[in-house]
Structure formats: C-alpha cells, structure tokens
Design a protein around this motif. Structure first.
Motif, PDB file in Angstrom:
ATOM      1  N   GLY A  64       0.934  -1.129  -0.098  1.00 33.71           N
ATOM      2  CA  GLY A  64       0.083  -0.110   0.068  1.00 33.71           C
ATOM      3  C   GLY A  64       0.915   1.215  -0.028  1.00 33.71           C
ATOM      4  N   HIS A  65       2.121   1.144  -0.128  1.00 35.80           N
ATOM      5  CA  HIS A  65       3.041   2.048  -0.260  1.00 35.80           C
ATOM      6  C   HIS A  65       2.726   3.098  -1.230  1.00 35.80           C
ATOM      7  CE1 HIS A  65       6.744   3.660   1.837  1.00 35.80           C
ATOM      8  NE2 HIS A  65       7.161   4.316   0.593  1.00 35.80           N
ATOM      9  N   THR A  66       2.638   4.550  -0.908  1.00 36.64           N
ATOM     10  CA  THR A  66       2.304   5.475  -1.869  1.00 36.64           C
ATOM     11  C   THR A  66       3.435   6.372  -2.334  1.00 36.64           C
ATOM     12  OG1 THR A  66       1.345   6.639  -0.514  1.00 36.64           O
ATOM     13  CG2 THR A  66      -0.025   5.369  -1.772  1.00 36.64           C
ATOM     14  N   ARG A  67       4.512   6.505  -1.485  1.00 34.80           N
ATOM     15  CA  ARG A  67       5.704   7.008  -1.791  1.00 34.80           C
ATOM     16  C   ARG A  67       7.011   6.724  -2.407  1.00 34.80           C
ATOM     17  NH1 ARG A  67       9.234  10.364   3.172  1.00 34.80           N
ATOM     18  NH2 ARG A  67      10.448  11.713   1.710  1.00 34.80           N
ATOM     19  N   PRO A  68       7.089   6.736  -3.829  1.00 35.26           N
ATOM     20  CA  PRO A  68       7.990   5.797  -4.501  1.00 35.26           C
ATOM     21  C   PRO A  68       9.211   6.381  -4.222  1.00 35.26           C
ATOM     22  CG  PRO A  68       6.880   7.790  -5.917  1.00 35.26           C
ATOM     23  CD  PRO A  68       6.221   7.723  -4.596  1.00 35.26           C
ATOM     24  N   THR A  69      10.382   5.662  -4.553  1.00 33.13           N
ATOM     25  CA  THR A  69      11.739   5.974  -4.614  1.00 33.13           C
ATOM     26  C   THR A  69      12.501   5.909  -5.854  1.00 33.13           C
ATOM     27  OG1 THR A  69      12.301   3.682  -3.780  1.00 33.13           O
ATOM     28  CG2 THR A  69      12.109   5.293  -2.116  1.00 33.13           C
ATOM     29  N   TYR A  70      13.360   6.306  -6.203  1.00 31.91           N
ATOM     30  CA  TYR A  70      14.306   6.259  -7.388  1.00 31.91           C
ATOM     31  C   TYR A  70      13.341   6.349  -8.582  1.00 31.91           C
ATOM     32  CZ  TYR A  70      18.654   5.248  -9.868  1.00 31.91           C
ATOM     33  OH  TYR A  70      19.651   5.391 -10.734  1.00 31.91           O
ATOM     34  N   ASN A  71      13.176   5.188  -9.427  1.00 29.78           N
ATOM     35  CA  ASN A  71      12.514   5.225 -10.605  1.00 29.78           C
ATOM     36  C   ASN A  71      11.250   6.081 -10.725  1.00 29.78           C
ATOM     37  OD1 ASN A  71      14.601   3.663 -11.595  1.00 29.78           O
ATOM     38  ND2 ASN A  71      13.301   1.783 -11.898  1.00 29.78           N
ATOM     39  N   LEU A  72      10.309   5.537  -9.957  1.00 30.91           N
ATOM     40  CA  LEU A  72       8.847   6.255 -10.270  1.00 30.91           C
ATOM     41  C   LEU A  72       8.920   7.472  -9.494  1.00 30.91           C
ATOM     42  CD1 LEU A  72       6.540   3.513  -9.107  1.00 30.91           C
ATOM     43  CD2 LEU A  72       7.171   4.136 -11.294  1.00 30.91           C
ATOM     44  N   ALA A  73       9.741   7.909  -8.430  1.00 29.76           N
ATOM     45  CA  ALA A  73       9.947   9.179  -8.037  1.00 29.76           C
ATOM     46  C   ALA A  73      10.462  10.190  -9.027  1.00 29.76           C
ATOM     47  CB  ALA A  73      10.898   9.238  -6.569  1.00 29.76           C
ATOM     48  N   ALA A  74      11.307   9.380  -9.668  1.00 25.38           N
ATOM     49  CA  ALA A  74      12.142  10.329 -10.910  1.00 25.38           C
ATOM     50  C   ALA A  74      11.049  10.571 -11.870  1.00 25.38           C
ATOM     51  CB  ALA A  74      13.299   9.443 -11.392  1.00 25.38           C
ATOM     52  N   LEU A  75      10.397   9.741 -12.202  1.00 27.84           N
ATOM     53  CA  LEU A  75       9.274   9.865 -13.495  1.00 27.84           C
ATOM     54  C   LEU A  75       8.304  10.923 -12.717  1.00 27.84           C
ATOM     55  CD1 LEU A  75       8.889   6.335 -14.660  1.00 27.84           C
ATOM     56  CD2 LEU A  75       9.985   8.187 -15.988  1.00 27.84           C
ATOM     57  N   SER A  76       7.858  10.908 -11.686  1.00 31.58           N
ATOM     58  CA  SER A  76       6.874  11.857 -11.151  1.00 31.58           C
ATOM     59  C   SER A  76       7.478  13.250 -11.205  1.00 31.58           C
ATOM     60  CB  SER A  76       6.614  11.287  -9.710  1.00 31.58           C
ATOM     61  OG  SER A  76       5.912  10.044  -9.387  1.00 31.58           O
ATOM     62  N   VAL A  77       8.786  13.322 -10.806  1.00 35.91           N
ATOM     63  CA  VAL A  77       9.174  14.710 -10.589  1.00 35.91           C
ATOM     64  C   VAL A  77       9.447  15.252 -11.855  1.00 35.91           C
ATOM     65  CG1 VAL A  77      11.402  15.964 -10.081  1.00 35.91           C
ATOM     66  CG2 VAL A  77      10.598  14.406  -8.441  1.00 35.91           C
ATOM     67  N   ILE A  78       9.960  14.526 -13.026  1.00 34.71           N
ATOM     68  CA  ILE A  78      10.325  14.905 -14.355  1.00 34.71           C
ATOM     69  C   ILE A  78       9.157  15.182 -15.110  1.00 34.71           C
ATOM     70  CG2 ILE A  78      11.349  14.372 -16.441  1.00 34.71           C
ATOM     71  CD1 ILE A  78      13.487  14.897 -14.026  1.00 34.71           C
ATOM     72  N   LEU A  79       8.195  14.152 -14.984  1.00 36.53           N
ATOM     73  CA  LEU A  79       6.819  14.339 -15.942  1.00 36.53           C
ATOM     74  C   LEU A  79       5.790  15.042 -14.977  1.00 36.53           C
ATOM     75  CD1 LEU A  79       6.903  10.659 -17.238  1.00 36.53           C
ATOM     76  CD2 LEU A  79       7.755  12.728 -18.405  1.00 36.53           C
ATOM     77  N   GLN A  80       5.990  15.283 -13.821  1.00 41.43           N
ATOM     78  CA  GLN A  80       5.121  16.113 -13.300  1.00 41.43           C
ATOM     79  C   GLN A  80       3.772  15.491 -13.051  1.00 41.43           C
ATOM     80  OE1 GLN A  80       5.533  19.459 -11.233  1.00 41.43           O
ATOM     81  NE2 GLN A  80       7.712  18.413 -11.393  1.00 41.43           N
ATOM     82  N   VAL A  81       3.661  14.331 -12.658  1.00 43.77           N
ATOM     83  CA  VAL A  81       2.565  13.543 -12.745  1.00 43.77           C
ATOM     84  C   VAL A  81       2.421  12.809 -11.135  1.00 43.77           C
ATOM     85  CG1 VAL A  81       2.080  13.146 -15.107  1.00 43.77           C
ATOM     86  CG2 VAL A  81       3.558  11.526 -13.652  1.00 43.77           C
ATOM     87  N   GLU A  82       1.087  12.465 -10.711  1.00 42.55           N
ATOM     88  CA  GLU A  82       1.044  11.662  -9.512  1.00 42.55           C
ATOM     89  C   GLU A  82       1.494  10.213  -9.581  1.00 42.55           C
ATOM     90  OE1 GLU A  82       0.221  13.015  -6.418  1.00 42.55           O
ATOM     91  OE2 GLU A  82       0.270  14.629  -7.125  1.00 42.55           O
ATOM     92  N   PRO A  83       2.179   9.779  -8.611  1.00 37.91           N
ATOM     93  CA  PRO A  83       2.732   8.196  -8.531  1.00 37.91           C
ATOM     94  C   PRO A  83       1.493   7.215  -8.956  1.00 37.91           C
ATOM     95  CG  PRO A  83       3.687   9.335  -6.755  1.00 37.91           C
ATOM     96  CD  PRO A  83       2.908  10.381  -7.261  1.00 37.91           C
ATOM     97  N   MET A  84       0.265   7.515  -8.559  1.00 40.61           N
ATOM     98  CA  MET A  84      -0.771   6.732  -8.807  1.00 40.61           C
ATOM     99  C   MET A  84      -0.967   6.462 -10.342  1.00 40.61           C
ATOM    100  SD  MET A  84      -1.749   5.589  -5.787  1.00 40.61           S
ATOM    101  CE  MET A  84      -3.438   4.917  -6.452  1.00 40.61           C
ATOM    102  N   PHE A  85      -0.512   7.336 -10.974  1.00 41.89           N
ATOM    103  CA  PHE A  85      -0.510   7.283 -12.449  1.00 41.89           C
ATOM    104  C   PHE A  85       0.465   5.933 -12.902  1.00 41.89           C
ATOM    105  CE2 PHE A  85       1.696   7.811 -16.642  1.00 41.89           C
ATOM    106  CZ  PHE A  85       0.795   7.812 -17.354  1.00 41.89           C
ATOM    107  N   PHE A  86       1.174   5.717 -12.321  1.00 39.73           N
ATOM    108  CA  PHE A  86       2.193   4.567 -12.651  1.00 39.73           C
ATOM    109  C   PHE A  86       1.669   3.449 -12.068  1.00 39.73           C
ATOM    110  CE2 PHE A  86       4.864   8.348 -12.604  1.00 39.73           C
ATOM    111  CZ  PHE A  86       5.341   8.371 -13.941  1.00 39.73           C
ATOM    112  N   TYR A  87       0.911   3.299 -11.039  1.00 42.10           N
ATOM    113  CA  TYR A  87       0.599   2.355 -10.570  1.00 42.10           C
ATOM    114  C   TYR A  87      -0.596   1.623 -11.369  1.00 42.10           C
ATOM    115  CZ  TYR A  87       2.522   3.845  -6.081  1.00 42.10           C
ATOM    116  OH  TYR A  87       3.396   4.350  -5.440  1.00 42.10           O
ATOM    117  N   SER A  88      -1.535   2.427 -11.920  1.00 40.64           N
ATOM    118  CA  SER A  88      -2.471   1.887 -13.077  1.00 40.64           C
ATOM    119  C   SER A  88      -1.473   1.685 -14.524  1.00 40.64           C
ATOM    120  CB  SER A  88      -3.342   3.201 -13.403  1.00 40.64           C
ATOM    121  OG  SER A  88      -4.106   3.836 -12.379  1.00 40.64           O
TER     122      SER A  88
END
Length: 371
Positions: free
Chosen positions: A215-239
């Motif tokens: 249930g973790h919603t605070r990503p590290t490294y890969n997903l965190a990077a994509l969230s920062v660069i693309l300016q999208v919420e991590p939940m997008f990557f879970y979908s």
C-alpha cells in the motif's frame, strides 16, 4: 571492493552511500531477539549497534536468525567485514560456475566480464547489502531451469523468496510454462517457513511490512524520478503497471518466448514499477545479462548490445559532481540519474519483447517429459 571499503577512489562516479545503514538491520534484529525483544531491533529495543541511520529490520525472520546469529558473535564492524568477504566469495563462485558451465561458449568471457564490470555492484558492495544473496540464488535458479532440474530450481526459487519476496512476480509466468514442481515447492517451503513466525508477536513484523509495502504510495528512485520529471502523481504509474502486467502475460501466452526471456521482462517490470527500488536493485541485471548473451533466447542486435553496455557503465553522476553538485544529489539531479537508468532499461525491455525467439509447442512438450 578496495575503493568501497578503503580508498573511495570510485566514489565520484556514484551517489552518496551510508556505510552500514542496510547491513546492521539483520544483526540488530538477531541481537534484539536474543535479548528478549522482537526481531526488528527498533530504537527502543536492545541493538547490536547504533550507527549510520540503520532502520529497523524488515527481512524474513528465518533469514534474520540464520545470518544474524553467527554475525553477532563478532564485534559489529568485524561482522561487517565478514559479510563483505562472504559477498566477495559469492561473486567469485558465480563467475567460476558460469565459466564451468558455459566454458565452450565463445561469448563466455565477455558475459563474465560484463557481470564483474557492472557498475551497480558498487552500491551494494559499499552498502554491504543482502541483495547479493538474492542475485546468487537467482543465478542458481536460472542454471537449474536451463539444465531442466525443476527440484533444485524450486529450492533456489524458495531461497530468493526468503531473501526478498520480489520473486513472486515470476510465480504466474512459471506456472504458465508448466513449471509446477518448482513453483509449488518454492511456495510451500515459503509458507511453512513464514507462517510460524507471523503468528508470533516478535515475528509478525514481516507480514505487517509486506502489507505496508503493497500500500506504499511514496515511491523512490525510478517512479519518484518519473513523477518529478513528468509532473504526474505516482498513482498514474500504478495504473500503468497493471496494464503493462496484463500486456506481459499476453506476450508470454501469444509469443511463447524462452523462459529466460520471460523472467527477464518480469525482472525489468519490477525494476521500473516497484515502489521501493533503489540503485543496488539493478545488480540483478548483472546476473541476468550473461544468460541473455549465452543462451539463444533472443537475437542480439546492435540496440541490445548498446543497452547492455550502458546498463553496465555508471550513470552520469560524475558529470553532476564535476559541475558542482554535492555528494548527496538534489532531487532534480538525482531524478536525472534515475531517468538515465530507466531509459536504457526500457530499451533493453523493447529488444527482448521484439527479438525474443519462440519455443515450439513440441519443444515445450519434450521439456515436460524430460522433467
């Protein structure tokens, strides 16, 4: 090894690493347990050592006892050095086994060299992490599958799960390929070595932690990077991960690639989408790449070799340091190094999906009879 623990010569090529932070989880847990507390070794429990920002233990209780008890017989930093030596022995053994089994393959020295040169090893060696155990058992599992030894494959599969349960991603793909004996054996052994502990108050942290990670919603490294660069919420990557998982299963069912290719795409899936990926997790690629080179699982194109080389070299951290970045990179620059890793990882994934060779139904039936 020399740079990581003595000279620090290679440090400018890598992001900051806190020495001992991950290693002391297991000795702290074992020490805490032997002194009447839980297997976590939290801040309010007896600890083997208080240093380096070490977190409470999250590893499997059985693994904690098996490794932790021998280690706490030594002074803390002596135990640290012993585990460095064990990691070196595992690394050397892996290369020796690879050379013995594939000695007649003309690419065997290239494959072994790429394994040893993989830059992500540095993160694990300096951390003195336990991920090397996962990679070693993963290597033996792949060897067993290549040799059609399902029982031993099941044992080594179970051992990977004991170190870190990310191997459950391979469970359904292995069942689809009728590896019933190995998957059922690994699952059964994991259950009987886990349930007795999670029923106890001093061991149920493991199950609690697994549920928490899911249930973790605070990503590290890969997903965190994509969230920062693309300016999208991590939940997008879970979908996106759910859709991609369905695509990978369809790829396996329709194309019927060789087993090593199937496991490869699921390893890459984990590296891209698992919420708690760190740099040292990429060391599993060092174990995987030799099999992609030495087996006939896929056509080796120029793009394949380019991706392999770039996933062997360090990320461009040294450029950032030379231009004034501190040893601990700021979020945007840290994200850029992760994006670099993801790009080459995605390129490798595309080459596997596009160029993997199919297994004929007759060959699969023959393998079943041999098993």
């Amino acid at each position: 090894y020399i740079s990581a623990h003595f000279t620090q010569t290679l440090d400018p090529f890598f992001n900051n690493i806190t020495k001992g932070q991950d290693f002391f989880q297991i000795p702290n847990g074992a020490y805490s347990f032997i002194n009447g507390a839980t297997l976590q070794g939290t801040n309010d429990e007896p600890r083997f050592i208080n240093c380096c920002g070490v977190n409470p233990n999250v590893y499997h209780p059985l693994l904690t006892l098996a490794i932790g008890f021998p280690l706490i017989a030594f002074p803390p930093w002596t135990a640290f050095g012993i585990w460095v030596g064990i990691h070196l022995i595992l690394t050397t053994s892996l290369v020796v086994i690879l050379l013995n089994i594939y000695g007649k393959n003309k690419y065997v020295y290239l494959a072994a060299s790429l394994y040893l040169l993989n830059s992500y090893h540095y993160y694990e060696i300096k951390h003195t992490q336990y991920h090397g155990l996962l990679s070693f058992f993963f290597f033996l599992m792949l060897i067993s599958f290549e040799k059609k030894r399902e029982f031993s494959a099941g044992i080594f599969y179970y051992l990977t799960l004991l170190v870190k349960p990310i191997g459950f991603l391979w469970f359904i793909p292995l069942l689809i390929y009728r590896k019933y004996k190995s998957t059922i054996l690994a699952g059964f052994l994991f259950l009987i070595s886990t349930i007795p502990f999670i029923l106890k108050p001093w061991g149920n942290y493991y199950w609690t932690n697994l549920v928490s990670v899911m249930g973790h919603t605070r990503p590290t490294y890969n997903l965190a990077a994509l969230s920062v660069i693309l300016q999208v919420e991590p939940m997008f990557f879970y979908s996106l991960a759910k859709v991609f998982a369905i695509f990978l299963i369809a790829f396996q069912l329709l194309k019927k690639p060789k087993l090593i290719a199937v496991i490869s795409v699921w390893v890459i899936f984990q590296l891209i989408f698992y919420v708690l990926v760190f740099e040292y997790h990429y060391t599993i690629l060092a174990t995987l790449i030799p099999f992609l080179i030495l087996t006939k699982a896929l056509k080796k194109t120029l793009i394949f070799w380019l991706a392999v080389i770039m996933l062997t070299l360090p990320t461009p951290v040294i450029i950032l340091h030379l231009t004034g970045s501190p040893q601990i990179l700021p979020p945007i620059e840290y994200s850029m190094t992760a994006i670099w890793s993801i790009f080459w990882l995605t390129l490798l994934l595309i080459t596997i999906l596009k160029n993997s060779k199919s297994v004929s139904p007759m060959k699969m039936a023959l393998d079943d009879r041999l098993i």
